[in-house]
Design a protein around this motif. Structure first.
Motif, PDB file in Angstrom:
ATOM      1  N   ALA A  82       0.842  -1.206   0.000  1.00 41.93           N
ATOM      2  CA  ALA A  82       0.000   0.000   0.000  1.00 41.93           C
ATOM      3  C   ALA A  82       0.877   1.256   0.000  1.00 41.93           C
ATOM      4  CB  ALA A  82      -0.934  -0.018   1.207  1.00 41.93           C
ATOM      5  N   HIS A  83       1.940   1.251   0.826  1.00 37.90           N
ATOM      6  CA  HIS A  83       2.878   2.385   0.815  1.00 37.90           C
ATOM      7  C   HIS A  83       3.428   2.592  -0.592  1.00 37.90           C
ATOM      8  CE1 HIS A  83       3.530   3.934   4.826  1.00 37.90           C
ATOM      9  NE2 HIS A  83       3.734   2.745   5.344  1.00 37.90           N
ATOM     10  N   ALA A  84       3.799   1.481  -1.250  1.00 38.07           N
ATOM     11  CA  ALA A  84       4.441   1.566  -2.564  1.00 38.07           C
ATOM     12  C   ALA A  84       3.479   2.088  -3.633  1.00 38.07           C
ATOM     13  CB  ALA A  84       4.989   0.197  -2.966  1.00 38.07           C
ATOM     14  N   LEU A  85       2.208   1.720  -3.536  1.00 46.89           N
ATOM     15  CA  LEU A  85       1.255   2.043  -4.603  1.00 46.89           C
ATOM     16  C   LEU A  85       0.632   3.433  -4.481  1.00 46.89           C
ATOM     17  CD1 LEU A  85      -0.690  -1.368  -4.848  1.00 46.89           C
ATOM     18  CD2 LEU A  85       1.027  -0.494  -6.448  1.00 46.89           C
ATOM     19  N   THR A  86       0.628   3.997  -3.265  1.00 46.91           N
ATOM     20  CA  THR A  86      -0.098   5.265  -3.024  1.00 46.91           C
ATOM     21  C   THR A  86       0.221   6.336  -4.046  1.00 46.91           C
ATOM     22  OG1 THR A  86       0.371   4.795  -0.733  1.00 46.91           O
ATOM     23  CG2 THR A  86      -0.735   6.856  -1.167  1.00 46.91           C
ATOM     24  N   VAL A  87       1.482   6.404  -4.457  1.00 55.98           N
ATOM     25  CA  VAL A  87       1.906   7.453  -5.386  1.00 55.98           C
ATOM     26  C   VAL A  87       1.056   7.438  -6.657  1.00 55.98           C
ATOM     27  CG1 VAL A  87       3.689   6.024  -6.492  1.00 55.98           C
ATOM     28  CG2 VAL A  87       3.962   8.509  -6.407  1.00 55.98           C
ATOM     29  N   ARG A  88       0.566   6.235  -7.053  1.00 48.94           N
ATOM     30  CA  ARG A  88      -0.210   6.113  -8.288  1.00 48.94           C
ATOM     31  C   ARG A  88      -1.600   6.735  -8.166  1.00 48.94           C
ATOM     32  NH1 ARG A  88       1.032   1.662 -11.844  1.00 48.94           N
ATOM     33  NH2 ARG A  88      -0.997   0.716 -11.474  1.00 48.94           N
ATOM     34  N   SER A  89      -1.982   7.109  -6.914  1.00 44.43           N
ATOM     35  CA  SER A  89      -3.277   7.778  -6.729  1.00 44.43           C
ATOM     36  C   SER A  89      -3.159   9.264  -7.054  1.00 44.43           C
ATOM     37  CB  SER A  89      -3.785   7.591  -5.297  1.00 44.43           C
ATOM     38  OG  SER A  89      -2.993   8.338  -4.390  1.00 44.43           O
ATOM     39  N   ILE A  90      -1.928   9.777  -7.116  1.00 41.68           N
ATOM     40  CA  ILE A  90      -1.787  11.212  -7.379  1.00 41.68           C
ATOM     41  C   ILE A  90      -1.128  11.527  -8.719  1.00 41.68           C
ATOM     42  CG2 ILE A  90      -1.868  12.140  -5.021  1.00 41.68           C
ATOM     43  CD1 ILE A  90       1.216  11.947  -5.023  1.00 41.68           C
ATOM     44  N   HIS A 288       1.197  13.667   4.084  1.00 41.19           N
ATOM     45  CA  HIS A 288       0.065  12.924   4.673  1.00 41.19           C
ATOM     46  C   HIS A 288      -0.155  11.583   3.969  1.00 41.19           C
ATOM     47  CE1 HIS A 288      -2.160  14.798   1.341  1.00 41.19           C
ATOM     48  NE2 HIS A 288      -3.055  13.838   1.515  1.00 41.19           N
ATOM     49  N   LEU A 289       0.407  11.426   2.768  1.00 36.47           N
ATOM     50  CA  LEU A 289       0.309  10.127   2.097  1.00 36.47           C
ATOM     51  C   LEU A 289       1.571   9.278   2.306  1.00 36.47           C
ATOM     52  CD1 LEU A 289      -1.410  11.079  -1.291  1.00 36.47           C
ATOM     53  CD2 LEU A 289      -2.452  10.020   0.716  1.00 36.47           C
ATOM     54  N   CYS A 290       2.631   9.916   2.829  1.00 34.82           N
ATOM     55  CA  CYS A 290       3.890   9.189   3.108  1.00 34.82           C
ATOM     56  C   CYS A 290       3.785   8.420   4.428  1.00 34.82           C
ATOM     57  CB  CYS A 290       5.056  10.167   3.259  1.00 34.82           C
ATOM     58  SG  CYS A 290       5.700  10.775   1.712  1.00 34.82           S
ATOM     59  N   THR A 291       3.161   9.057   5.418  1.00 35.32           N
ATOM     60  CA  THR A 291       3.044   8.410   6.730  1.00 35.32           C
ATOM     61  C   THR A 291       1.894   7.396   6.672  1.00 35.32           C
ATOM     62  OG1 THR A 291       1.574  10.157   7.432  1.00 35.32           O
ATOM     63  CG2 THR A 291       3.880  10.457   7.964  1.00 35.32           C
TER      64      THR A 291
END
Ligand code: KG4
Ligand code: ZN
Length: 352
Positions: A82-90, A288-291
C-alpha cells in the motif's frame, strides 16, 4: 495519541483496545462525511500483513463483520505494498519503479514490478531509522528549551536542532561502510543500531562532562542526522546502480520516496542529489500520504479491484500475518555485483 504518550510509545494491548473502540466510530464518521451508505461501496480493503499482531487482528475482526453484514467483497492488503502504490493515486507512475520507504517501523528499498510483484533490494537488519531518530531525540529533549518539546515526533525535533548544528562536529561512522570485501558493505541493506549506540554513548559522555547545552545538542543532532542520511543515500545509490546494470528499471527510472522519515528535508535533498546524478526521476508524495494512513490501504484495494484480482473467496477464513515479506529478496545478486560507490559530493556545510 495521549494514551501512547502515557505508555511511552505504542503499547500493543493499548493499541488494540484503541482500534476496537475507534474503528466503528471512524468508519461511521467517514461514511457520514462522505454522505454515502455501505451499499454504495464496491468493496472493503483492510491491511492484514505485516504489522503488530493485535492491531491487525482488531482490524480484521471488524472488517469481517462489516463485509458479512453488508455482503461486500473483501480485499486483504499488504501494508508495505500500500505504501508503494499510493503514489499512483496522485500521478501516473508506471511499473517498474523503485520505492524507498523509511519510517518508524520500516526501511526498505524495493523494485515494484507489478501488482503483487516486488523485488526487495535492501531491508532493515535491526532498528528502523524513525525509531532511532525518536530514541536520540528522547535522550536530548530533557536538555532543551520547551519550544522543542511541543512536537511528538522525535524526527522533527532532530531536524529542527540539526538546522542550527555543526554536522562535522561529531564524525559518527556511517553504517555498513568499511571494507568492500565484507558482504554487509556491498549490500543495499539498512542498519541503524550501531549508529544509535555511537550517538547515545556520545550523549552520555557529554552529560558526564556537563556539556549538554543547546549548542552541543544541535551539533549532536546534526552529526547524527548526517550519518543516518548518508547511510540511506549510499544504499539507495547502490540499488539504483544495480538496477541499471541489470536493466531492471525503465529507460527513465523513477524513485518514489515515502514513509514518515521522508518528511526530512535533508534526506529529500540528499536523495534528489543521487537521483539527479543517476538520471532518475524522484517523486515524493505529500507527507500525509507518506506516513501511515487509511487512503493508501483503500487505494491498494482499488488497484486490485480494477484488475479483478486479490478479492478473497472466503473472507471468513482470511488470516492476518504479523511477518510477511513484500517480495523476493535479491540482495545476494547485489552483493555479487561488488558495486563500488562513486564519490558524491554532499554540501553538508549548508545544513550548518
Ligand atoms: O510512517 P510513520 O508516520 O509511521 C510509522 O513509523 O510507520 O513514521 C513515523 C516516523 C517517526 O519515527 C518519526 O520520528 C519519523 O517518522 N519522522 C522523521 C521526521 N518526521 C517524522 N524522521 C526524520 N525527520 C523528520 N522530519
Ligand atoms: Zn507504514
Amino acid at each position: 495519541m495521549l494514551e501512547h504518550k502515557i505508555t511511552g510509545g505504542v503499547h500493543p494491548v493499548t493499541a488494540m483496545k484503541l482500534h476496537e473502540v475507534n474503528l466503528p466510530l471512524v468508519v461511521d464518521d467517514v461514511m457520514d462525511k462522505a454522505g454515502i451508505d455501505f451499499q454504495d461501496l464496491s468493496a472493503v480493503a483492510t491491511a492484514t500483513q505485516p504489522g503488530s499482531a493485535l492491531s491487525l487482528q482488531a482490524g480484521l475482526i471488524f472488517s469481517k463483520q462489516l463485509v458479512a453484514k453488508h455482503r461486500l467483497p473483501f480485499i486483504p492488503v499488504h501494508h508495505m505494498e500500500a505504501h508503494a502504490l499510493t503514489v499512483r493515486s496522485i500521478e501516473e507512475v508506471n511499473f517498474p519503479f523503485l520505492v524507498l520507504l523509511a519510517s518508524g517501523g520500516h526501511c526498505l528499498l524495493c523494485l515494484a514490478q507489478n501488482l503483487g510483484n516486488y523485488k526487495i533490494l535492501g531491508q532493515i537488519l535491526d532498528e528502523p531509522p524513525g525509531a532511532v531518530f525518536d530514541k536520540v531525540a528522547r535522550e536530548i529533549v530533557k536538555y532543551l528549551p520547551p519550544e522543542y518539546c511541543s512536537t511528538t515526533s522525535g524526527g522533527r525535533i532532530i531536524e529542527a536542532l540539526a538546522k542550527k548544528g555543526d554536522s562535522l562536529k561529531h564524525p559518527f561512522s556511517i553504517p555498513l561502510t568499511g571494507h568492500t570485501k565484507t558482504v554487509r558493505s556491498r549490500s543495499c541493506n539498512f542498519s541503524f543500531s550501531g549508529l544509535q549506540s555511537q550517538v547515545l554513548r556520545k550523549i552520555a559522555i557529554l552529560r558526564e562532562r556537563n556539556e549538554l547545552d543547546i549548542v552541543t545538542c544541535q551539533d549532536v543532532a546534526a552529526s547524527f542526522q548526517k550519518a543516518a542520511i548518508q547511510h540511506i543515500t549510499n544504499q539507495l545509490h547502490r540499488g539504483i546502480i544495480f538496477c541499471q546494470i541489470r536493466n531492471l528499471s525503465q529507460p527513465s527510472p523513477i524513485l518514489v520516496l515515502s514513509g514518515g522519515v521522508a518528511a526530512n528535508s535533508c534526506l529529500r535533498e540528499s536523495v534528489l542529489n543521487i537521483c539527479n546524478k543517476m538520471n532518475t526521476k524522484l517523486i515524493c508524495p505529500p507527507i500525509h500520504l507518506c506516513t501511515d494512513n487509511g487512503i493508501m490501504i483503500a487505494w491498494a484495494g482499488m488497484e486490485y479491484l480494477k484488475q479483478g484480482i486479490g478479492i478473497s473467496e472466503d473472507p471468513e477464513n482470511v488470516r492476518y500475518e504479523p511477518r510477511s515479506p513484500l517480495g523476493d529478496y535479491i540482495g545476494n545478486e547485489i552483493i555479487k555485483e561488488n558495486i563500488k560507490l562513486p564519490k558524491v559530493k554532499v554540501s553538508w556545510k549548508r545544513h550548518i
